[in-house]
Design a protein around this motif. Structure first.
Motif, short mmCIF file in Angstrom:
data_model
loop_
_atom_site.label_atom_id
_atom_site.label_comp_id
_atom_site.label_asym_id
_atom_site.label_seq_id
_atom_site.Cartn_x
_atom_site.Cartn_y
_atom_site.Cartn_z
N UNK A 1 0.83 -1.20 0.00
CA UNK A 1 0.00 0.00 0.00
C UNK A 1 0.87 1.26 0.00
N UNK B 1 -10.26 -11.84 5.66
CA UNK B 1 -11.33 -11.06 6.27
C UNK B 1 -11.04 -10.69 7.72
N UNK C 1 -9.36 -9.08 11.11
CA UNK C 1 -8.64 -7.85 11.42
C UNK C 1 -7.16 -8.11 11.54
N UNK C 2 -6.37 -7.08 11.29
CA UNK C 2 -4.91 -7.24 11.34
C UNK C 2 -4.49 -7.66 12.75
N UNK D 1 -12.50 -7.61 0.36
CA UNK D 1 -12.25 -6.89 1.61
C UNK D 1 -13.31 -7.27 2.62
N UNK D 2 -13.01 -7.10 3.90
CA UNK D 2 -14.06 -7.31 4.89
C UNK D 2 -14.91 -6.05 5.04
N UNK E 1 -11.59 -1.49 6.25
CA UNK E 1 -10.19 -1.42 5.85
C UNK E 1 -9.66 -0.04 6.20
N UNK F 1 -5.39 4.31 6.28
CA UNK F 1 -3.96 4.61 6.28
C UNK F 1 -3.27 3.72 5.28
N UNK F 2 -2.94 2.49 5.66
CA UNK F 2 -2.23 1.62 4.71
C UNK F 2 -2.94 0.28 4.56
N UNK F 3 -4.28 0.32 4.57
CA UNK F 3 -5.00 -0.83 4.07
C UNK F 3 -5.08 -2.06 4.97
N UNK F 4 -4.75 -1.95 6.24
CA UNK F 4 -4.93 -3.12 7.11
C UNK F 4 -6.41 -3.27 7.43
N UNK F 5 -6.82 -4.50 7.75
CA UNK F 5 -8.20 -4.71 8.16
C UNK F 5 -8.38 -4.20 9.58
N UNK F 6 -9.48 -3.46 9.81
CA UNK F 6 -9.72 -2.94 11.16
C UNK F 6 -10.74 -3.83 11.87
N UNK F 7 -10.87 -3.63 13.17
CA UNK F 7 -11.87 -4.37 13.92
C UNK F 7 -12.66 -3.38 14.76
N UNK G 1 -10.55 -0.11 15.56
CA UNK G 1 -9.13 -0.12 15.87
C UNK G 1 -8.35 -0.79 14.74
N UNK H 1 -4.64 -2.37 14.10
CA UNK H 1 -3.47 -2.80 14.87
C UNK H 1 -2.16 -2.47 14.18
N UNK H 2 -2.22 -2.15 12.87
CA UNK H 2 -0.96 -2.00 12.15
C UNK H 2 -0.11 -0.85 12.66
#
Ligand code: FES
Lengths: 354, 150
Positions: A156, A269, A271-272, B70-71, B88, B91-97, B106, B108-109
């Motif tokens: 990204x 799917x 979360x990170x 994507x989720x 998503x 910022x830089x495309x991480x999946x959020x929760x 949130x 986490x990246x």
């Protein structure tokens, strides 16, 4: 037909005598900094190990969304010595990258890129980026949670470059998102496109090194007396091989006692996961990125960060052309820049793990 | 002398011809190659979820659903309505929760935070989370790209 020995028969066809001759006449200068000459061949040793272990892993690895993680698990748990081979591949990559850095930084400080070796330096910088690309693409292949998240962020980042960024990201990912297509694409890069490019550039690099001989540090050169030297074959090579054995021993020790693990399987799917971090050689960039605020004067912080990094890379690549007066003040500043860079990278890396 | 000159011109002519031909050939080849290496991609127009699977009884409850590759997150608001987000990070495309206790999203990246309406409130994210339209139609929940609901 007159009788010939097999050796002569081959010699007429191959003409290898020239190479042997060349190696026997080749001399390696001997001075305080001769040790740094060993760093180049250390890289080659690890490269050879990467190629061999890479071929071995290829026998079992399957580069698809469904099978990748499972096939790595299989390598780790079922294949005889599978975990050792994978661990060797990982550690040898780590050491190879470490030596690429050491090699370049030592040459920077010793100013080995002085004319006529500018192109040797530039091809070396290209080799550095190819090596990093190997590391980046290889990191995704086990397809675990962390490798997925790190690759998402890593691919990204280019998208913040103005104008062409989105394009680059899509090209890398094989789509708008990191998916199974990205995995397949990275695999292709890792096992075919990058190796072929590396061999080509490396061939060029080695040719130039043979053509110009070893560079001698400025201070020694200025003394204007002939330097003592060893013949390359066998004196220098034997010395080097002692070093290789030490490296090989360290590699095997690391691989056996700190084996490379495998995280949870990647889930597109989910979360990170917490604690997403790239491999150690990208940590200083990662930390730099983290420190930039979201916007500076209305421009996204990441865009500024990446533009700065691109400028730095450009300066690094053209270093031989910038350092026009190696012995003078400008030259000293450039040497200190190397030291400053080392300090910066180490501090940032440590900061990001603490 | 004359002969030499005319030979030179002829060579130059042929070189130009061949050069031009190669350039034209290269140009025609490069376009499909570039087209080829960029994969086709289309974000889904809409996603249909069975309402039975996404009951979300209490306010502030949520569930994820796949929005293409994507989720997405479907969330029940306090007034009983539903909101959908592309989960998503901007910022830089991480999946959020979503963290219901804190009423925040949130990432986490790099420690990115969004409030319950998806507005970026802390950390590096530059923009709010992308919202999607939600339409409840009997047994179906239809999720559409913003502003495209008929
Ligand atoms: S990707 Fe979410 S904070 Fe960086």
């Amino acid at each position: 037909m007159p009788k010939q020995s097999f050796r002569e028969w081959l010699e007429t066809r191959l003409g290898w005598g020239q190479i042997v001759n060349f190696l026997q006449k080749k001399e390696v200068p001997r001075h305080k900094h001769t040790l740094w000459y060993y760093t180049g061949s250390a890289i080659l040793i690890f490269l050879v190990i990467q190629i061999i272990t890479g071929f071995m892993l290829l026998l079992y690895y399957k580069p698809t969304l469904e099978k990748a993680y499972q096939s790595v698990t299989q390598i780790m748990t079922e294949v005889s010595y599978g975990w050792v081979i994978r661990s060797l591949h990982h550690w040898s990559a780590t050491l190879m990258i470490a030596f690429v850095f050491i090699h370049l930084l030592s040459l920077w400080i010793l100013k080995a890129y002085r004319p006529p070796r500018e192109l040797t330096w530039m091809s070396g910088v290209i080799l550095l980026f190819l090596t990093l690309a190997f590391g980046f693409t290889g990191y995704l292949l086990p397809w675990d949670e962390l490798s997925l998240a790190a690759t998402k962020v890593g691919t990204e980042i280019p998208s913040t470059i103005p104008l062409i960024g989105r394009w680059v990201t899509q090209l890398l990912r094989g789509g708008a998102d990191v998916t199974g297509d990205t995995l397949t694409r990275f695999f292709g890069l890792h096992v075919s496109i990058l190796p072929l490019s590396l061999i080509l550039v490396l061939g060029f690099h080695l040719y130039l090194i043979q053509k110009h001989g070893m560079s001698v540090p400025l201070r020694e050169e200025k003394q204007n007396r002939p330097l003592p030297s060893y013949p390359f074959w066998p004196n220098f090579l034997l010395r080097e091989s002692v070093f290789w054995l030490i490296l090989l021993g360290s590699l095997i020790t690391l691989s056996l006692f700190l084996p490379r693990g495998l995280g949870q399987p990647a889930d597109l799917m989910a979360p990170a996961p917490v604690g997403v971090r790239p491999e150690w050689y990208f940590l200083f960039l990662f930390q730099t990125l983290k420190l930039f605020p979201a916007t500076i004067l209305g421009i996204p912080g990441d865009t500024i960060a990446i533009l700065l990094v691109m400028v730095a890379v450009g300066l690094f690549f053209f270093l031989p052309l910038l350092d026009t007066d190696p012995a003078g003040r400008k030259g000293k500043v450039i040497t200190w820049a190397a030291v400053a860079f080392i300090v910066y990278a180490v501090v940032m890396s440590l900061w990001s793990v603490l | 002398m004359k002969l030499k000159d005319s030979l030179f011109t002829r060579r130059k002519f042929l070189n130009t011809l061949i050069g031009g031909w190669l350039t034209a050939l290269g140009a025609t080849i490069i376009q499909p190659v570039i087209k080829f290496i960029f994969p086709p991609y289309r974000e889904p127009e809409e996603v249909i979820l069975p309402a039975a699977d996404y009951e979300l009884p209490g306010p502030n409850s949520f569930k994820t659903f796949p929005w293409g590759s994507k989720p997405g997150i479907l969330k029940r608001n306090d007034d009983g309505s539903l909101t959908a987000f592309v989960a998503v990070c901007t910022h830089l495309d991480c999946n959020v929760t979503y963290l219901p206790e804190q009423r925040k999203f949130y990432c986490a990246c790099h420690d990115g935070w969004y409030d319950e309406n998806g507005i970026n409130i802390a950390g590096p994210p530059p923009r709010p989370l992308r919202r999607l339209d939600v339409i409840v139609e009997g047994e179906k929940i239809i999720i559409r790209r913003k502003g495209e609901s008929a």
